[in-house]
Design a protein around this motif. Structure first.
Motif, PDB file in Angstrom:
ATOM      1  N   ASP A 255      40.340  51.261  39.647  1.00 47.67           N
ATOM      2  CA  ASP A 255      41.411  51.327  40.496  1.00 47.67           C
ATOM      3  C   ASP A 255      41.663  50.511  41.957  1.00 47.67           C
ATOM      4  N   GLN A 258      43.319  47.391  40.771  1.00 48.06           N
ATOM      5  CA  GLN A 258      44.553  47.528  40.799  1.00 48.06           C
ATOM      6  C   GLN A 258      45.296  47.479  42.125  1.00 48.06           C
ATOM      7  N   ARG A 259      44.829  48.166  42.700  1.00 47.71           N
ATOM      8  CA  ARG A 259      45.264  47.925  44.546  1.00 47.71           C
ATOM      9  C   ARG A 259      45.108  46.471  44.921  1.00 47.71           C
ATOM     10  N   VAL A 261      45.319  43.747  43.024  1.00 47.39           N
ATOM     11  CA  VAL A 261      46.089  42.751  42.579  1.00 47.39           C
ATOM     12  C   VAL A 261      47.764  43.074  43.102  1.00 47.39           C
ATOM     13  N   ARG A 262      47.906  44.362  43.273  1.00 46.73           N
ATOM     14  CA  ARG A 262      49.249  44.642  43.719  1.00 46.73           C
ATOM     15  C   ARG A 262      49.390  44.250  45.289  1.00 46.73           C
ATOM     16  N   ASP A 263      48.337  44.372  46.092  1.00 49.57           N
ATOM     17  CA  ASP A 263      48.456  43.820  47.490  1.00 49.57           C
ATOM     18  C   ASP A 263      48.559  42.103  47.261  1.00 49.57           C
ATOM     19  N   LEU A 265      50.058  40.222  45.151  1.00 48.86           N
ATOM     20  CA  LEU A 265      51.345  39.990  44.445  1.00 48.86           C
ATOM     21  C   LEU A 265      52.298  40.374  45.698  1.00 48.86           C
ATOM     22  N   ALA A 266      52.281  41.543  46.305  1.00 53.29           N
ATOM     23  CA  ALA A 266      53.286  42.144  47.343  1.00 53.29           C
ATOM     24  C   ALA A 266      53.379  41.050  48.431  1.00 53.29           C
ATOM     25  N   GLU A 313      52.965  39.579  35.580  1.00 55.13           N
ATOM     26  CA  GLU A 313      52.197  38.846  36.299  1.00 55.13           C
ATOM     27  C   GLU A 313      50.944  40.045  36.644  1.00 55.13           C
ATOM     28  N   GLU A 314      51.248  41.371  37.156  1.00 56.32           N
ATOM     29  CA  GLU A 314      50.358  42.166  37.224  1.00 56.32           C
ATOM     30  C   GLU A 314      49.432  42.623  36.274  1.00 56.32           C
ATOM     31  N   LEU A 318      45.497  42.042  35.884  1.00 59.04           N
ATOM     32  CA  LEU A 318      44.449  43.252  35.916  1.00 59.04           C
ATOM     33  C   LEU A 318      43.545  43.078  34.655  1.00 59.04           C
TER      34      LEU A 318
END
Length: 328
Positions: A255, A258-259, A261-263, A265-266, A313-314, A318
């Motif tokens: 978890d 995942q956070r 990776v998203r951060d 890319l964001a 990408e995400e 992951l």
């Protein structure tokens, strides 16, 4: 810094174009390639060409320099340059490429034209097959130069019709000399330490190094910037961006991974830069065994291949993180 008068106009021109080599002899650190091409240009006996290697190593500059030496001042009339990543379908091959290839060669110089297909490894297989037929049909009046990063993505029937030349990443010394020459022409002072920072951040990519140098000039000059700022200008991913990723891997917390990776890319960091930074960090980590590093490198390679094929990408980041968790 740049002088007044034409300074604004001069700065608006990308330095990578402004200082692009105009002759084969000016190409840096590709001696084996240039030796062969000098002979070919001198005799006028140019085969179809396939240039491959990492970005920013002089592939496009080399074929443009060849064209200048072959045709002289009117070289643009006998050269068609296309970026195959934008125009990669079979319609482009049938229309633009075929129409130009069929034109009769006029004027002095060799009795053939040159078609340059940059980023040819992004062309569809159907377009590459159509291109093979076009190469066969118009070989007497046209030479093709395919430029790509990944030679394995060029179909064998097409690659086998070309003389292959591998371009290697530029050595730090060659980049250092070229950057100092450009800075001198632009009236820009450079310190040894910060030139080393630009070269290190570029990783053998001269295009990246020159672009970083110009960006630094626009922000007040390299002398006014710190090493971290130079790295940021070059697009290099700072360690702080990857810290949550490695923390999640160490804690085996998907978890949190995942956070992280998203951060990343964001925040707009390019996925290829993230992959390179992950590889660099992992290979320099003495706490990881060689076997773990090898598995991680293989996972990164798989992710890069899937991204080239259009994967998300995400999901690929992951997958890399999950592979690292299972290998740790």
């Amino acid at each position: 810094m740049l002088g007044s008068g034409n300074a604004v106009a001069s700065r608006s021109v990308p330095w990578i174009e402004k200082h692009r080599p105009v002759s084969i002899s000016e190409i840096a650190h590709q001696d084996e390639v240039t030796r062969t091409l000098v002979t070919a240009v001198r005799t006028g006996n140019i085969p179809h060409l396939l240039f491959y290697g990492p970005p920013g190593t002089g592939k496009t500059s080399t074929i443009l320099a060849c064209a200048r030496e072959l045709y002289g001042p009117d070289w643009r009339a006998k050269v068609l340059e296309l970026n195959a990543s934008d125009e990669r379908g079979i319609k482009v091959v049938r229309d633009k490429v075929k129409n130009f290839a069929a034109q009769v060669v006029a004027g002095n110089g060799p009795a053939f034209k040159i078609i340059i297909l940059d980023e040819a490894d992004t062309m569809t297989r159907e377009a590459q097959s159509a291109l093979r037929r076009t190469m066969e049909t118009y070989s007497k009046v046209t030479r093709f130069c395919l430029v790509c990063n990944y030679v394995t993505r060029i179909i064998e029937p097409l690659a086998s019709r070309c003389a292959k030349f591998r371009f290697k990443p530029l050595a730090p010394q060659a980049m250092n000399e070229r950057l100092r020459d450009i800075a001198n022409k632009e009236g820009m002072p450079l310190s040894d330490e910060l030139v080393a920072s630009v070269v290190g951040a570029a990783g053998g990519d001269m295009r990246c190094a020159v672009t970083t140098l110009q960006s630094a000039a626009a922000l007040g000059g390299v002398a006014a910037l710190e090493r971290e700022e130079i790295a940021e200008l070059s697009g290099a991913v700072p360690p702080s961006v990857l810290a949550p990723f490695w923390a999640a891997v160490g804690a085996r917390d998907f978890d949190a991974l995942q956070r992280a990776v998203r951060d990343a890319l964001a925040e707009g960091w390019p996925v290829d830069g993230l992959l390179r930074a992950l590889l660099t960090t992992a290979t320099e980590d003495d706490a990881l065994t060689d076997e773990t590093k090898a598995k991680f490198a293989a996972s990164l390679a798989e992710a890069e291949g899937r991204l080239i094929d259009g994967a998300g990408e995400e999901l690929q980041l992951l997958h890399v993180g999950a592979s690292m968790i299972s290998a740790a």
